[in-house]
Design a protein around this motif. Sequence first.
Motif, PDB file in Angstrom:
ATOM      1  N   ALA A 174      42.792  56.916  30.783  1.00  0.00           N
ATOM      2  CA  ALA A 174      43.573  55.677  30.889  1.00  0.00           C
ATOM      3  C   ALA A 174      42.680  54.512  31.309  1.00  0.00           C
ATOM      4  N   ALA A 175      41.741  54.775  32.210  1.00  0.00           N
ATOM      5  CA  ALA A 175      40.816  53.730  32.653  1.00  0.00           C
ATOM      6  C   ALA A 175      39.911  53.295  31.506  1.00  0.00           C
ATOM      7  N   ALA A 176      39.411  54.256  30.728  1.00  0.00           N
ATOM      8  CA  ALA A 176      38.547  53.922  29.595  1.00  0.00           C
ATOM      9  C   ALA A 176      39.294  53.074  28.571  1.00  0.00           C
ATOM     10  N   LYS A 177      40.542  53.424  28.326  1.00  0.00           N
ATOM     11  CA  LYS A 177      41.352  52.653  27.381  1.00  0.00           C
ATOM     12  C   LYS A 177      41.577  51.232  27.905  1.00  0.00           C
ATOM     13  N   ALA A 178      41.868  51.101  29.199  1.00  0.00           N
ATOM     14  CA  ALA A 178      42.079  49.779  29.794  1.00  0.00           C
ATOM     15  C   ALA A 178      40.804  48.942  29.740  1.00  0.00           C
ATOM     16  N   ILE A 179      39.656  49.568  29.976  1.00  0.00           N
ATOM     17  CA  ILE A 179      38.378  48.850  29.916  1.00  0.00           C
ATOM     18  C   ILE A 179      38.121  48.347  28.503  1.00  0.00           C
ATOM     19  N   ALA A 180      38.290  49.229  27.529  1.00  0.00           N
ATOM     20  CA  ALA A 180      38.039  48.852  26.130  1.00  0.00           C
ATOM     21  C   ALA A 180      38.993  47.749  25.680  1.00  0.00           C
ATOM     22  N   ASP A 181      40.272  47.896  26.025  1.00  0.00           N
ATOM     23  CA  ASP A 181      41.260  46.880  25.633  1.00  0.00           C
ATOM     24  C   ASP A 181      40.947  45.527  26.261  1.00  0.00           C
ATOM     25  N   SER A 182      40.578  45.545  27.536  1.00  0.00           N
ATOM     26  CA  SER A 182      40.258  44.304  28.229  1.00  0.00           C
ATOM     27  C   SER A 182      39.005  43.648  27.646  1.00  0.00           C
ATOM     28  N   MET A 183      38.019  44.457  27.284  1.00  0.00           N
ATOM     29  CA  MET A 183      36.803  43.908  26.677  1.00  0.00           C
ATOM     30  C   MET A 183      37.119  43.287  25.313  1.00  0.00           C
ATOM     31  N   ARG A 184      37.905  43.997  24.528  1.00  0.00           N
ATOM     32  CA  ARG A 184      38.271  43.457  23.211  1.00  0.00           C
ATOM     33  C   ARG A 184      39.004  42.122  23.351  1.00  0.00           C
ATOM     34  N   GLN A 185      39.933  42.069  24.302  1.00  0.00           N
ATOM     35  CA  GLN A 185      40.685  40.833  24.521  1.00  0.00           C
ATOM     36  C   GLN A 185      39.772  39.713  25.006  1.00  0.00           C
ATOM     37  N   GLY A 186      38.854  40.030  25.917  1.00  0.00           N
ATOM     38  CA  GLY A 186      37.918  39.030  26.413  1.00  0.00           C
ATOM     39  C   GLY A 186      37.008  38.490  25.327  1.00  0.00           C
ATOM     40  N   ILE A 187      36.528  39.379  24.463  1.00  0.00           N
ATOM     41  CA  ILE A 187      35.672  38.964  23.344  1.00  0.00           C
ATOM     42  C   ILE A 187      36.458  38.090  22.379  1.00  0.00           C
ATOM     43  N   LYS A 188      37.692  38.483  22.131  1.00  0.00           N
ATOM     44  CA  LYS A 188      38.570  37.725  21.225  1.00  0.00           C
ATOM     45  C   LYS A 188      38.821  36.325  21.786  1.00  0.00           C
ATOM     46  N   ASP A 189      39.076  36.234  23.079  1.00  0.00           N
ATOM     47  CA  ASP A 189      39.335  34.940  23.718  1.00  0.00           C
ATOM     48  C   ASP A 189      38.090  34.044  23.731  1.00  0.00           C
ATOM     49  N   ALA A 190      36.912  34.673  23.892  1.00  0.00           N
ATOM     50  CA  ALA A 190      35.669  33.911  23.961  1.00  0.00           C
ATOM     51  C   ALA A 190      35.215  33.396  22.594  1.00  0.00           C
ATOM     52  N   ALA A 191      35.625  34.098  21.546  1.00  0.00           N
ATOM     53  CA  ALA A 191      35.163  33.717  20.194  1.00  0.00           C
ATOM     54  C   ALA A 191      35.926  32.536  19.626  1.00  0.00           C
ATOM     55  N   ILE A 247      33.189  39.048  31.138  1.00  0.00           N
ATOM     56  CA  ILE A 247      34.083  39.920  30.376  1.00  0.00           C
ATOM     57  C   ILE A 247      33.947  41.367  30.840  1.00  0.00           C
ATOM     58  N   VAL A 248      32.702  41.823  31.000  1.00  0.00           N
ATOM     59  CA  VAL A 248      32.457  43.206  31.416  1.00  0.00           C
ATOM     60  C   VAL A 248      32.995  43.453  32.819  1.00  0.00           C
ATOM     61  N   THR A 249      32.742  42.545  33.732  1.00  0.00           N
ATOM     62  CA  THR A 249      33.220  42.704  35.107  1.00  0.00           C
ATOM     63  C   THR A 249      34.736  42.744  35.164  1.00  0.00           C
ATOM     64  N   LYS A 250      35.382  41.871  34.437  1.00  0.00           N
ATOM     65  CA  LYS A 250      36.844  41.839  34.417  1.00  0.00           C
ATOM     66  C   LYS A 250      37.403  43.131  33.819  1.00  0.00           C
ATOM     67  N   ALA A 251      36.760  43.627  32.769  1.00  0.00           N
ATOM     68  CA  ALA A 251      37.208  44.863  32.132  1.00  0.00           C
ATOM     69  C   ALA A 251      37.029  46.060  33.059  1.00  0.00           C
ATOM     70  N   LEU A 252      35.891  46.115  33.764  1.00  0.00           N
ATOM     71  CA  LEU A 252      35.660  47.221  34.695  1.00  0.00           C
ATOM     72  C   LEU A 252      36.674  47.224  35.824  1.00  0.00           C
ATOM     73  N   ARG A 253      37.007  46.044  36.305  1.00  0.00           N
ATOM     74  CA  ARG A 253      38.023  45.965  37.364  1.00  0.00           C
ATOM     75  C   ARG A 253      39.375  46.473  36.874  1.00  0.00           C
ATOM     76  N   ALA A 254      39.712  46.171  35.631  1.00  0.00           N
ATOM     77  CA  ALA A 254      40.986  46.646  35.074  1.00  0.00           C
ATOM     78  C   ALA A 254      41.035  48.170  35.053  1.00  0.00           C
ATOM     79  N   GLY A 255      39.936  48.793  34.648  1.00  0.00           N
ATOM     80  CA  GLY A 255      39.880  50.256  34.632  1.00  0.00           C
ATOM     81  C   GLY A 255      39.829  50.846  36.027  1.00  0.00           C
ATOM     82  N   ALA A 256      39.078  50.217  36.915  1.00  0.00           N
ATOM     83  CA  ALA A 256      38.932  50.730  38.272  1.00  0.00           C
ATOM     84  C   ALA A 256      40.246  50.661  39.044  1.00  0.00           C
TER      85      ALA A 256
END
Length: 142
Positions: free
Chosen positions: A125-142, A28-37
């Motif tokens: 914008a990158a920070a927002k994308a990272i946070a959004d992607s992490m939230r979505q990943g956590i939501k999908d994993a739960a 989840i973290v790696t995917k989120a970081l890539r989205a921001g990067a």
Amino acid sequence: MKGRVTLEGGAELNRKLKALDDKVSKKIVTKALRAGAKIILTAAKAAAPKQSGVLKKSLKVRAGKRKKGTVRFVVQTASGDFKGESYYAAFLEYGHKAGSRKLENRKDIPAKPYLGPAFDSKKEAAAKAIADSMRQGIKDAA
């Protein structure tokens, strides 16, 4: 060029990630970081000098490095600084001195940064994308 981005609600996200399996949380973290990067990568490619196009093509994203409570991503040339076909990119980003190292009075060539300004302009914008992607990943994993 180093820069920092702090996520709003980062403590909450960290708590939720720790509740998940390590393998899932790393993914989840790696995917989120890539989205921001990728947002910063797009800005860096737009700001990169375009004399031959080699530098623009060589810019890449690396994500997921962990070190004592921090995670990071890197936008750099494919080979790294001062290496490979686009070695001159580091001279542009950091500046350099002209002439042989044996000379005492070498001329300073100032930096013409493209990565630093790209990061500064898109870090929110990158920070927002990272946070959004992490939230979505956590939501999908739960």
